[in-house]
Design a protein around this motif. Structure first.
Motif, short mmCIF file in Angstrom:
data_model
loop_
_atom_site.label_atom_id
_atom_site.label_comp_id
_atom_site.label_asym_id
_atom_site.label_seq_id
_atom_site.Cartn_x
_atom_site.Cartn_y
_atom_site.Cartn_z
N ASN A 43 -3.89 2.00 -9.73
CA ASN A 43 -3.68 3.28 -9.24
C ASN A 43 -2.42 3.59 -8.62
O ASN A 43 -2.54 4.38 -7.54
N LEU A 44 -1.52 3.04 -8.68
CA LEU A 44 -0.24 3.45 -8.12
C LEU A 44 0.88 4.17 -8.72
O LEU A 44 1.28 3.87 -10.00
N PRO A 45 0.98 5.61 -8.47
CA PRO A 45 1.68 6.33 -9.52
C PRO A 45 3.23 6.25 -9.44
O PRO A 45 3.64 5.56 -8.34
N ILE A 46 3.97 6.49 -10.52
CA ILE A 46 5.39 6.33 -10.36
C ILE A 46 5.92 7.63 -10.71
O ILE A 46 5.59 8.34 -11.61
N ILE A 47 7.24 7.70 -9.89
CA ILE A 47 8.01 8.75 -10.49
C ILE A 47 9.22 8.19 -10.79
O ILE A 47 9.94 7.46 -10.26
N VAL A 48 9.53 8.52 -12.20
CA VAL A 48 11.00 8.13 -12.71
C VAL A 48 12.11 9.21 -12.48
O VAL A 48 11.77 10.44 -13.02
N PHE A 49 13.08 8.89 -12.03
CA PHE A 49 14.05 9.98 -11.65
C PHE A 49 15.47 9.37 -11.73
O PHE A 49 15.74 8.30 -11.79
N ASP A 50 16.65 10.37 -11.76
CA ASP A 50 17.75 10.05 -12.13
C ASP A 50 18.35 9.88 -10.53
O ASP A 50 18.41 10.74 -9.64
N VAL B 265 9.00 2.44 -20.32
CA VAL B 265 9.27 2.82 -19.06
C VAL B 265 9.36 1.77 -17.94
O VAL B 265 10.57 1.56 -17.06
N MET B 266 8.74 0.75 -18.10
CA MET B 266 8.83 -0.62 -17.27
C MET B 266 8.17 -1.60 -18.49
O MET B 266 7.59 -1.21 -19.45
N GLU C 111 0.79 -1.10 0.08
CA GLU C 111 0.02 -0.03 0.01
C GLU C 111 0.95 1.31 -0.12
O GLU C 111 0.67 2.26 0.76
N ALA C 112 1.88 1.20 -0.85
CA ALA C 112 2.66 2.48 -0.99
C ALA C 112 1.93 3.72 -1.47
O ALA C 112 1.00 3.37 -2.50
N ASP C 113 2.23 4.64 -1.09
CA ASP C 113 1.71 6.02 -1.93
C ASP C 113 2.29 6.18 -3.36
O ASP C 113 1.50 6.63 -4.14
N VAL C 114 3.51 5.78 -3.64
CA VAL C 114 4.06 6.25 -4.82
C VAL C 114 5.47 4.97 -4.98
O VAL C 114 5.65 4.45 -4.14
N MET C 115 5.59 4.64 -6.24
CA MET C 115 6.77 3.86 -6.56
C MET C 115 7.68 4.95 -7.37
O MET C 115 7.44 5.61 -8.04
N LEU C 116 9.00 4.73 -6.70
CA LEU C 116 10.10 5.75 -7.15
C LEU C 116 11.14 4.66 -7.81
O LEU C 116 11.54 3.92 -7.19
N GLY D 272 12.49 14.61 -12.46
CA GLY D 272 11.57 13.27 -12.73
C GLY D 272 10.52 13.45 -13.74
O GLY D 272 10.06 14.53 -14.15
N THR D 273 10.04 12.37 -14.08
CA THR D 273 8.60 12.24 -14.57
C THR D 273 7.65 11.45 -13.69
O THR D 273 7.93 10.37 -13.22
N LEU D 274 6.43 11.85 -13.77
CA LEU D 274 5.23 11.31 -12.86
C LEU D 274 4.45 10.82 -13.82
O LEU D 274 3.96 11.40 -14.73
N VAL D 275 4.17 9.32 -13.55
CA VAL D 275 3.43 8.69 -14.48
C VAL D 275 1.99 8.49 -13.31
O VAL D 275 2.30 8.10 -12.70
N HIS D 276 0.86 8.69 -14.09
CA HIS D 276 -0.30 8.64 -13.19
C HIS D 276 -1.69 8.26 -14.25
O HIS D 276 -1.43 8.21 -15.30
#
Length: 236
Positions: free
Chosen positions: A207-214, A194-195, A152-157, A231-235
């Motif tokens: 509905n788990l948002p992802i932030i792709v970052f360096d 992305v994945m 139940e994470a708020d976001v995947m980094l 980075g980029t937010l995917v939602h």
């Protein structure tokens, strides 16, 4: 103040190589541990999934004549090696950790279940979830999507070598432009890598948002956690 309360951090095995051709670069490992410690001190609950590509990739092994299932199992074991290395570096930095494995291998790690993971995070431990999903034909991307949804994470980094998602591979195409944010549908429609598809669809459906970052730029993890728009937010 952290923007998210509980996160799933996905690290690539390749990134752990740092300057090396293979294996684990101790300097990169220490940098990662220091960055994770920074957000741990903000009170964030952290679950981590690491790939194994710096040691062995099942898919590329299959192309060289390995049985795909055995190749994927070798890849799972590679993620366990990386998880132990990161755990060791975090403990050296003064952060309590727990390594859980999707395949039984006590005493190396405890057998994963959702409630143990959440209980450990709530007790202030960084939980490293290794061995992928425990099944062949699933990547560690899918493993991290699954674990992120389960805990139940708020976001995947998703910490990578590039600073976000581009219209094309920025290392190959100089005209590629970066997205600040993008929807899952758009990612799927454009066929952006992305994945893998399974992982992307799981995040979309749950509905788990992802932030792709360096992640290789020291300090970026904390910036993401404090809500800086890198980075980029995917939602959805």
């Amino acid at each position: 103040m952290a923007k998210y309360k509980r996160v799933l951090l996905k690290l690539s095995g390749e990134s752990l190589m740092g300057e090396k051709q293979y294996g684990i670069d101790e300097k990169r490992l220490a940098e990662y541990a220091a960055q994770i410690k920074e957000i741990h001190e903000l009170g964030v609950q952290i679950g981590i999934v690491i790939g194994g590509g710096n040691i062995f990739r099942g898919l590329s092994g299959a192309n060289k004549g390995f049985d795909r299932v055995k190749g994927d199992q070798m890849g799972m074991l590679a993620t366990v090696i990386n998880s132990l290395a990161l755990s060791s570096a975090l403990v050296a930095a003064g952060v309590k950790t727990r390594v859980l494995t999707a395949v039984r291998m006590e005493p190396i790690g405890e057998f994963y279940n959702k409630w143990k993971a959440i209980e450990s995070m709530e007790a202030g431990e960084v939980v490293i979830m290794s061995a992928g999903t425990g099944n062949p034909f699933f990547t560690t991307d899918t493993g991290s999507s699954l674990r992120g949804i389960e805990i139940e994470a708020d976001v995947m980094l998703k910490g990578t070598r590039v600073d976000g998602i581009y219209t094309a591979d920025p290392e190959k195409d100089p005209t590629a432009t970066k997205f600040d944010e993008i929807t899952y549908d758009e990612v799927l429609k454009r066929g952006l890598k992305v994945m893998d598809l399974t992982a992307t669809c799981m995040c979309k459906e749950n509905n788990l948002p992802i932030i792709v970052f360096d992640m290789d730029t020291v300090g970026n993890l904390k910036k993401v956690m404090q809500g800086e728009e890198i980075g980029t937010l995917v939602h959805n």
